[in-house]
Every structure is written in structure tokens, then in C-alpha cells.
Scaffold this motif. Sequence first.
Motif, short mmCIF file in Angstrom:
data_model
loop_
_atom_site.label_atom_id
_atom_site.label_comp_id
_atom_site.label_asym_id
_atom_site.label_seq_id
_atom_site.Cartn_x
_atom_site.Cartn_y
_atom_site.Cartn_z
N UNK A 75 35.38 14.45 124.10
CA UNK A 75 34.72 14.26 122.82
C UNK A 75 34.97 15.44 121.89
N UNK A 76 35.24 15.15 120.63
CA UNK A 76 35.37 16.21 119.62
C UNK A 76 34.57 15.82 118.38
N UNK A 77 33.60 14.94 118.55
CA UNK A 77 32.84 14.41 117.42
C UNK A 77 32.08 15.46 116.63
N UNK A 78 31.69 16.55 117.27
CA UNK A 78 30.81 17.51 116.61
C UNK A 78 31.54 18.68 115.99
N UNK A 79 32.86 18.74 116.13
CA UNK A 79 33.60 19.87 115.59
C UNK A 79 33.98 19.66 114.13
N UNK A 80 33.82 20.70 113.35
CA UNK A 80 34.17 20.65 111.94
C UNK A 80 35.65 20.98 111.79
N UNK A 81 36.39 20.05 111.19
CA UNK A 81 37.83 20.24 111.01
C UNK A 81 38.09 21.27 109.91
N UNK A 82 39.12 22.08 110.13
CA UNK A 82 39.53 23.09 109.16
C UNK A 82 41.05 23.08 109.05
N UNK A 83 41.57 23.63 107.95
CA UNK A 83 43.01 23.76 107.79
C UNK A 83 43.49 24.94 108.62
N UNK A 84 44.42 24.67 109.51
CA UNK A 84 44.96 25.70 110.39
C UNK A 84 46.48 25.61 110.40
N UNK A 85 47.15 26.74 110.68
CA UNK A 85 48.60 26.67 110.87
C UNK A 85 48.92 25.81 112.10
N UNK A 86 50.21 25.62 112.39
CA UNK A 86 50.56 24.83 113.57
C UNK A 86 50.07 25.54 114.83
#
Length: 193
Positions: A75-86
Amino acid sequence: MSDYKSLSEIMDELRDLADKKATGSLFIVSDEKHSASFGLEKGRIVALQCRGRFGAQAMALVSRIKQGTSRFELSSNYLRKVDLPDNEEVIRQILDAQSSAPAATPGTARTSAPVPPPMPASAPRTLSLSASQKAAIEDVLVDTLGPMGSIVMDSIEDCKDMSSIVVAVKEVVETPEIVQSLVGKIKDILTAK
């Protein structure tokens, strides 16, 4: 101590999960009891959090981990997505920052952040959580969020009042209903006699 892995070994585990195109969360707890998490979507790192910081700020904090334990959950439902390099750039920056960090001299404390100026006398008193309140809040968080609850607890321990607790929960949990439920349970713990 035999369960602890070096940060390099944990980054190898992250690479392996990415190579397998995994989707989920890799949770890390350092030997100093700080937590971090990497969110993966089809092998791509899309979320990174450490001690209430996200993205590039979190990378700097992850680089301070010498050793820890790790666990992957689907599960990754609770993680806030951010812009990251590769992926490789994220891993390289973390490991490079770790290798270039000055070693702490034995008997001296590491400095991690500037000390804030003293609060004026009229400022509100810092929220003081008892050990039992901390344990109860962390139990509620972990029951609802899984290992991510420990990460939220790291942020809550630094909170000065209820409004900053709400902000700490909202920084991690995007679902309003879950935020409302958690905040209500935390308020109940803080007001219980």
C-alpha cells in the motif's frame, strides 16, 4: 542489532524493488528511531518523506541514517507524491550526501538544524505530551496508517499546539475523512483525564 542494515544496503533494496517495478512503500526506521519512507509506483520513486520533510529536504535527512531496519508494504495510499529526480539520481544524492557528511567527534552532539530563537513570554506554551499520551497517539496512528503512523508521530512530537498537530496530519494524509477521524481521536487522547 543483527537486523540492522547499512543505508547502502537499504538503498540496494530500494533499487531491487524499483527493478521489479514494485508499487508500495518502503519504510525505514533508523537505529536512532527516526523514520523515513519511499513511495514507489511501478518502480518509480514518487514519494519521499523523512521526519516530517518531503522530497529534497527529506533526502538530506535520509542521508544521515547510518543503519536501520526496513519493510516494504504494497500500500502507498497515504504517501504524498512529490517531484523527484529519477531513481538513480535520488539514491546517488542520498549516498553522496552521507559519504560527504563530516563524522561526529565522539562525545559531541551532532547539529542537525539551527536552534530557533527563544519564544517571547506571551507565546502559547508548548504542548507537553506524557509518555502514555504519546503511546496512545502512536497506536491510533499506526492502527489507521500502518508504519506511516510512526512517521506522523515524529512530526507530532514537535508540535506546539493542536492546530500544528492538524497540519502535521494533513501533510501526510490527503483523505479528509481520515484526517478528521485521526484528529478527533488525538483530541480525545489529549483531553482524557
